[in-house]
Design a protein around this motif. Structure first.
Motif, mmCIF file in Angstrom:
data_model
loop_
_atom_site.group_PDB
_atom_site.id
_atom_site.type_symbol
_atom_site.label_atom_id
_atom_site.label_comp_id
_atom_site.label_asym_id
_atom_site.label_seq_id
_atom_site.Cartn_x
_atom_site.Cartn_y
_atom_site.Cartn_z
ATOM 1 N N HIS A 190 -1.020 43.959 47.116
ATOM 2 C CA HIS A 190 -0.907 44.241 48.545
ATOM 3 C C HIS A 190 -0.053 43.200 49.267
ATOM 4 C CE1 HIS A 190 -4.799 42.039 50.099
ATOM 5 N NE2 HIS A 190 -3.889 41.194 49.711
ATOM 6 N N HIS A 191 0.476 43.613 50.389
ATOM 7 C CA HIS A 191 1.279 42.738 51.251
ATOM 8 C C HIS A 191 2.410 42.008 50.528
ATOM 9 C CE1 HIS A 191 -1.236 43.579 54.658
ATOM 10 N NE2 HIS A 191 -2.271 43.466 53.858
ATOM 11 N N THR A 192 3.119 42.746 49.693
ATOM 12 C CA THR A 192 4.245 42.124 48.991
ATOM 13 C C THR A 192 5.299 41.622 49.979
ATOM 14 O OG1 THR A 192 4.899 44.404 48.669
ATOM 15 C CG2 THR A 192 4.217 43.200 46.716
ATOM 16 N N ASP A 193 5.323 42.243 51.170
ATOM 17 C CA ASP A 193 6.300 41.821 52.169
ATOM 18 C C ASP A 193 5.985 40.426 52.700
ATOM 19 O OD1 ASP A 193 3.956 43.025 53.112
ATOM 20 O OD2 ASP A 193 4.834 43.436 55.083
ATOM 21 N N LEU A 194 4.692 40.040 52.662
ATOM 22 C CA LEU A 194 4.306 38.757 53.268
ATOM 23 C C LEU A 194 3.818 37.719 52.266
ATOM 24 C CD1 LEU A 194 2.392 40.146 56.380
ATOM 25 C CD2 LEU A 194 4.425 38.704 56.470
ATOM 26 N N ALA A 195 3.332 38.173 51.100
ATOM 27 C CA ALA A 195 2.739 37.233 50.146
ATOM 28 C C ALA A 195 3.807 36.292 49.602
ATOM 29 C CB ALA A 195 2.061 37.994 49.022
ATOM 30 N N LYS A 196 3.379 35.043 49.379
ATOM 31 C CA LYS A 196 4.341 34.058 48.881
ATOM 32 C C LYS A 196 4.385 34.021 47.361
ATOM 33 C CE LYS A 196 5.567 30.336 51.565
ATOM 34 N NZ LYS A 196 5.361 28.951 52.026
ATOM 35 N N GLU A 226 -7.351 32.388 45.918
ATOM 36 C CA GLU A 226 -6.105 31.744 45.522
ATOM 37 C C GLU A 226 -5.132 31.771 46.700
ATOM 38 O OE1 GLU A 226 -5.506 29.861 42.351
ATOM 39 O OE2 GLU A 226 -6.038 31.817 41.475
ATOM 40 N N CYS A 227 -5.094 32.885 47.399
ATOM 41 C CA CYS A 227 -4.246 32.994 48.594
ATOM 42 C C CYS A 227 -5.050 32.823 49.883
ATOM 43 C CB CYS A 227 -3.564 34.356 48.640
ATOM 44 S SG CYS A 227 -2.308 34.578 47.374
ATOM 45 N N HIS A 228 -6.233 33.461 49.944
ATOM 46 C CA HIS A 228 -6.904 33.552 51.249
ATOM 47 C C HIS A 228 -7.643 32.297 51.671
ATOM 48 C CE1 HIS A 228 -5.922 37.572 52.565
ATOM 49 N NE2 HIS A 228 -5.957 37.931 51.290
ATOM 50 N N ALA A 229 -7.879 31.362 50.749
ATOM 51 C CA ALA A 229 -8.531 30.120 51.150
ATOM 52 C C ALA A 229 -7.576 29.255 51.955
ATOM 53 C CB ALA A 229 -9.028 29.365 49.921
ATOM 54 N N ASN A 230 -6.291 29.529 51.791
ATOM 55 C CA ASN A 230 -5.297 28.759 52.528
ATOM 56 C C ASN A 230 -4.068 29.647 52.669
ATOM 57 O OD1 ASN A 230 -3.973 26.733 53.789
ATOM 58 N ND2 ASN A 230 -4.278 25.214 52.158
ATOM 59 N N LEU A 231 -4.195 30.665 53.476
ATOM 60 C CA LEU A 231 -3.193 31.728 53.511
ATOM 61 C C LEU A 231 -1.875 31.264 54.113
ATOM 62 C CD1 LEU A 231 -2.897 34.767 52.775
ATOM 63 C CD2 LEU A 231 -3.330 35.255 55.172
ATOM 64 N N GLU A 232 -0.842 31.472 53.344
ATOM 65 C CA GLU A 232 0.504 31.214 53.851
ATOM 66 C C GLU A 232 1.298 32.491 53.682
ATOM 67 O OE1 GLU A 232 2.076 27.953 51.691
ATOM 68 O OE2 GLU A 232 0.805 26.479 52.689
ATOM 69 N N SER A 262 -10.652 49.233 59.279
ATOM 70 C CA SER A 262 -9.446 49.767 58.669
ATOM 71 C C SER A 262 -9.104 49.000 57.400
ATOM 72 C CB SER A 262 -8.284 49.745 59.657
ATOM 73 O OG SER A 262 -8.118 48.445 60.162
ATOM 74 N N SER A 263 -9.671 47.802 57.222
ATOM 75 C CA SER A 263 -9.323 47.068 56.011
ATOM 76 C C SER A 263 -10.546 46.685 55.189
ATOM 77 C CB SER A 263 -8.463 45.851 56.340
ATOM 78 O OG SER A 263 -9.111 45.009 57.239
ATOM 79 N N ALA A 264 -11.612 47.441 55.302
ATOM 80 C CA ALA A 264 -12.779 47.237 54.433
ATOM 81 C C ALA A 264 -13.460 48.580 54.262
ATOM 82 C CB ALA A 264 -13.753 46.234 55.054
ATOM 83 N N GLY A 307 7.094 34.323 59.433
ATOM 84 C CA GLY A 307 6.220 34.508 60.587
ATOM 85 C C GLY A 307 4.927 33.734 60.419
ATOM 86 N N THR A 308 3.880 34.119 61.152
ATOM 87 C CA THR A 308 2.583 33.469 61.009
ATOM 88 C C THR A 308 1.571 34.528 60.605
ATOM 89 O OG1 THR A 308 2.379 33.758 63.396
ATOM 90 C CG2 THR A 308 2.856 31.531 62.620
ATOM 91 N N PRO A 309 0.532 34.123 59.839
ATOM 92 C CA PRO A 309 -0.454 35.106 59.410
ATOM 93 C C PRO A 309 -1.127 35.762 60.620
ATOM 94 C CG PRO A 309 -0.758 33.024 58.250
ATOM 95 C CD PRO A 309 0.222 32.769 59.345
ATOM 96 N N HIS A 327 -5.245 47.116 45.959
ATOM 97 C CA HIS A 327 -3.981 47.770 45.614
ATOM 98 C C HIS A 327 -3.543 48.749 46.688
ATOM 99 C CE1 HIS A 327 -3.991 45.890 41.767
ATOM 100 N NE2 HIS A 327 -5.245 46.239 41.626
ATOM 101 N N GLU A 328 -2.405 48.494 47.256
ATOM 102 C CA GLU A 328 -1.975 49.327 48.375
ATOM 103 C C GLU A 328 -1.359 50.640 47.937
ATOM 104 O OE1 GLU A 328 0.515 47.012 50.869
ATOM 105 O OE2 GLU A 328 -1.178 46.336 52.080
ATOM 106 N N THR A 329 -0.742 50.637 46.788
ATOM 107 C CA THR A 329 0.023 51.810 46.389
ATOM 108 C C THR A 329 -0.846 52.896 45.766
ATOM 109 O OG1 THR A 329 0.534 50.550 44.424
ATOM 110 C CG2 THR A 329 2.241 50.717 46.095
ATOM 111 N N PRO A 356 -3.158 44.702 69.751
ATOM 112 C CA PRO A 356 -2.629 43.893 68.663
ATOM 113 C C PRO A 356 -3.759 43.068 68.065
ATOM 114 C CG PRO A 356 -2.008 42.979 70.794
ATOM 115 C CD PRO A 356 -2.671 44.276 71.066
ATOM 116 N N ARG A 357 -3.651 42.700 66.809
ATOM 117 C CA ARG A 357 -4.671 41.850 66.206
ATOM 118 C C ARG A 357 -4.683 40.521 66.944
ATOM 119 N NH1 ARG A 357 -3.658 42.538 59.808
ATOM 120 N NH2 ARG A 357 -3.751 44.796 59.720
ATOM 121 N N HIS A 358 -5.828 39.936 67.066
ATOM 122 C CA HIS A 358 -6.086 38.685 67.807
ATOM 123 C C HIS A 358 -5.913 38.892 69.297
ATOM 124 C CE1 HIS A 358 -6.727 36.309 64.319
ATOM 125 N NE2 HIS A 358 -5.567 36.647 63.806
#
Ligand code: HEC
Ligand code: HEC
Ligand code: HEC
Ligand code: HEC
Ligand code: HEC
Ligand code: HEC
Ligand code: HEC
Ligand code: HEC
Ligand code: HEC
Ligand code: HEC
Length: 436
Positions: A110-116, A144-150, A338-340, A154-156, A407-409, A434-436
């Motif tokens: 998921h989020h291949t556009d944003l994941a590092k 691995e990603c979400h404990a310190n999301l980068e 929408s995401s759970a 842009g910004t998360p 898995h998004e696809t 918008p979120r937040h």
């Protein structure tokens, strides 16, 4: 206090500069042992080529993959194609994603556009630990990603320090966004839960009069709708409340004593057309009767539950569509998260009021009645053991995989079953704000 002086020179003096010139007993033994090990390895490899390939296996394969039995090479791709049987050359120990993807075509991250970074399949789906549910992935794969999301740019737009469901996990989005703004845009229906949950409510209306008294239960209006959610067995969201099945018996849409049928509950236009036909037949040429019926239907009845504009005095023009009052949309979301995922079926043994305590006292359709994260943490208390031994009673699994999809696809299960587009919720919260 004495200061110990340590210079590079004094350090260099500690080494024996002639070391490499001397042959030592230790080095000789190293060589001998290495040779013995090599011969042993060759014998073992050669022998195992004739035995079952189980010799290499580090543990039993998962249930889902058990059908592949001894065909190790479907995952452990041969180093040289077609030469997997050769000892020494053999199969790869490491399983590349491409091996998994040769069967699981639709499982992109998921989020291949944003994941590092990209995690390999085997960092989340652990094989060779036996019959466990392979999709019950350990949290580590997510944190691995979400404990310190980068994010790559842009910004998360979401919480960035989630260690577990009980540490760092934010409260759910609908509750964080439960601003007045959201409520006004989300709920169009006037509804008072507390009035309807009173004991001895006036019962269904027959011939204009309520028949006896009833006490409504949550289930009088709310029923689990099947065939949604993760899969058929786990579907479990509540079906939207419907006027025809849940309200009409008490809130009839009669508008004139001489017209027995009730107005349909589809659109205001259909209701008005029905009314005009009925009243014209019962009271030909009587515009006063027409106006009284319209006032009963739109100002008394529809307006009880809806915000209706233009019902004060219906204009008389040639186009009936322009005369029809406008009903504000009710906007009941089919799904809040929408995401759970969430399933009422799975929580069937838990009382409604344990999670929706405020439903009992709510007096407005604009009240948000969803449980907060603390309600869930009473049972999903972080003592998570994905793929581990069964939890003791009183504790529920808290692994990320339980509530989230990764898995998004992946095609939506309902879409697969019906060969159609996935059903879309009436609206999504993130469309409103918008979120937040
Ligand atoms: C469904 C896919 C799949 C099949 C089939 C499979 N494996 Fe594996 N195996 C894996 C994965 C995934 C790993 C972890 C590899 C990695 O880290 O890249 C692995 C690791 C291993 C390892 C290394 C263990 C370690 O601790 O590093 C051995 C040995 C192994 N498999 C043997 C076998 C043998 C023998 C068979 C056939 C009986 C087999 N595997 C069948 C997926 C599979
Ligand atoms: C030869 C084809 C094949 C390969 C290669 C393969 N799988 Fe599977 N996998 C399957 C099949 C078949 C199922 C069972 C599907 C079902 O039950 O609907 C399955 C099921 C799964 C499931 C769901 C398990 C569950 O309990 O719901 C996961 C997760 C999975 N595979 C991951 C992987 C990963 C990771 C790899 C690579 C290490 C891999 N698979 C390699 C065919 C394959
Ligand atoms: C490779 C890094 C990475 C991994 C691994 C990862 N995520 Fe994400 N996740 C992201 C990124 C990037 C976003 C999008 C952030 C944004 O929108 O600003 C995201 C968003 C989310 C969201 C919120 C939005 C949505 O799409 O639903 C959830 C929930 C989520 N991830 C859960 C998980 C879970 C559960 C796992 C483990 C199975 C996981 N993630 C593994 C990088 C990752
Ligand atoms: C007479 C019918 C009726 C009964 C009985 C009833 N509800 Fe509702 N409920 C509704 C209607 C109508 C809505 C939609 C309100 C809206 O859209 O604003 C609703 C909405 C909800 C929601 C939606 C989420 C939200 O935040 O608005 C929850 C949760 C809920 N009800 C829980 C309960 C529980 C728990 C009970 C029993 C204690 C109960 N309801 C009994 C009619 C009923
Ligand atoms: C069992 C009969 C019954 C059912 C079913 C029922 N109602 Fe009612 N409703 C009543 C009665 C009786 C009142 C008047 C209660 C009072 O004023 O004490 C009422 C009052 C109302 C009111 C006015 C509340 C207020 O502010 O005083 C609204 C709005 C309403 N109902 C909406 C609904 C909706 C929407 C449904 C279907 C989801 C529904 N009702 C289902 C019996 C029912
Ligand atoms: C007792 C409460 C009640 C009364 C009275 C009532 N409705 Fe509704 N109406 C509802 C509920 C509940 C829904 C949402 C579920 C559904 O479609 O049945 C709804 C939905 C609608 C919708 C669909 C709009 C949307 O956004 O979902 C229209 C249009 C509508 N009503 C028109 C009317 C008209 C016109 C009248 C008067 C003739 C009327 N209603 C009377 C409760 C009521
Ligand atoms: C018991 C269920 C549950 C578990 C376990 C769980 N979550 Fe969530 N999570 C949710 C719900 C519900 C939401 C709100 C979803 C929404 O509003 O659409 C959420 C939201 C999120 C979000 C979006 C946060 C935001 O800022 O809006 C992320 C990211 C996320 N979870 C990651 C994780 C990770 C990582 C784990 C494992 C460490 C995890 N979750 C475990 C239920 C759970
Ligand atoms: C374990 C906690 C829990 C219990 C028990 C529970 N709910 Fe819910 N309910 C939720 C959550 C979480 C949601 C939001 C799910 C979503 O829409 O994504 C929800 C949503 C709803 C909704 C809005 C429609 C929907 O499905 O999203 C209604 C109505 C509702 N619940 C009624 C009930 C009734 C009636 C009961 C008792 C039979 C009940 N709930 C029991 C947690 C619970
Ligand atoms: C009274 C205890 C209890 C409460 C409170 C509770 N749960 Fe659960 N939940 C369970 C149990 C038990 C399971 C079964 C899973 C397991 O084996 O641990 C479960 C399963 C789930 C599942 C998996 C559903 C599926 O389709 O397999 C989700 C998602 C979930 N809970 C979310 C939530 C959320 C979100 C809340 C808070 C709104 C919540 N739960 C509150 C006990 C609870
Ligand atoms: C960051 C962790 C993570 C990674 C990496 C990951 N998965 Fe998954 N996967 C999950 C989780 C969590 C689930 C269960 C939730 C769901 O259904 O989405 C899952 C479910 C699955 C399923 C079963 C559900 C289905 O789609 O039918 C398959 C198959 C699968 N993954 C294959 C793969 C393959 C192939 C890869 C590598 C390309 C991979 N996964 C990489 C976390 C991961």
């Amino acid at each position: 206090m004495a200061i110990r002086k340590r210079t590079t020179k004094s350090l260099a003096r500690r080494h024996d500069l002639d070391y490499f010139k001397k042959g030592s007993d230790i080095r000789l033994w190293q060589w001998r042992l290495a040779l013995v090990a090599l011969i042993a390895a060759i014998i073992w490899l050669g022998a195992s080529a004739f035995r079952s390939s189980q010799a290499f296996s580090s543990g039993p394969i998962s249930n889902a993959h058990a059908v592949f039995g001894q065909k190790c090479e479907v995952c452990h791709i041969p180093v040289v194609s077609g030469m997997g049987w050769l000892p020494v050359v053999g199969n790869r120990r490491h399983v590349p994603d491409s091996a998994c993807l040769s069967c699981h075509v639709n499982t992109g991250p998921h989020h291949t556009d944003l994941a590092k970074i990209t995690e390999p399949c085997s960092s989340c789906h652990i094989e060779h630990i036996g019959a466990m549910h392979l999709a019950a992935t350990p949290n580590k794969g997510c944190t691995e990603c979400h404990a310190n999301l980068e994010v790559s740019h842009g910004t998360p737009s979401i919480a960035t320090h989630i260690d577990s469901f009980t540490k760092g996990h934010p409260d759910f989005r609908p509750l964080r966004l439960a601003s007045a703004e959201l409520r006004t845009s989300a709920f169009g229906l006037k509804f008072d839960h507390s009035v309807h949950l009173k004991k001895g409510l006036l019962g269904p209306v027959v011939d204009g009069a309520p028949q006896g008294k009833v006490t409504l239960q949550c289930a009088s209006c709310h029923r689990v709708e099947d065939a949604r959610g993760r899969d058929a067995a786990h579907s479990g969201l509540m079906a939207p409340v419907k006027f025809d099945t849940d309200c009409r018996s008490c809130h009839t849409l009669n508008f004139d004593k001489s017209v027995a049928e009730q107005a349909p509950h589809t659109t205001a236009l259909a209701a008005l057309q029905f009314l005009r036909t009925g009243v014209s037949a019962a009271h030909p040429g009587d515009d006063g009767a027409m106006k009284r019926a319209e006032a009963v239907l739109f100002r008394e009845k529809c307006s009880l539950c809806h915000t209706v504009s233009g019902a004060e005095s219906l204009p008389r023009v040639t186009n009936i569509a322009l005369e029809t009052p406008v009903v504000t949309p009710t906007k009941q979301p089919e799904r809040w998260f929408s995401s759970a995922i969430f399933s009422h079926t799975v929580h069937g043994s838990v009382q409604c009021s344990e999670c929706h305590a405020n439903a009992l006292t709510s007096t407005s359709g604009k009240d948000l009645l969803l449980p907060d994260i603390k309600t869930c943490q009473r049972c999903h208390d972080g003592q998570s053991r994905p793929q581990g031994p069964v939890l003791q009673s009183g504790h529920a699994e808290s692994g990320c995989f339980l509530c989230h999809e990764y898995h998004e696809t992946r095609p939506h299960p309902v879409a697969v079953a019906q060969g159609s587009e996935p059903p879309s919720p009436a609206f999504r919260l993130d469309e409103l704000l918008p979120r937040h």
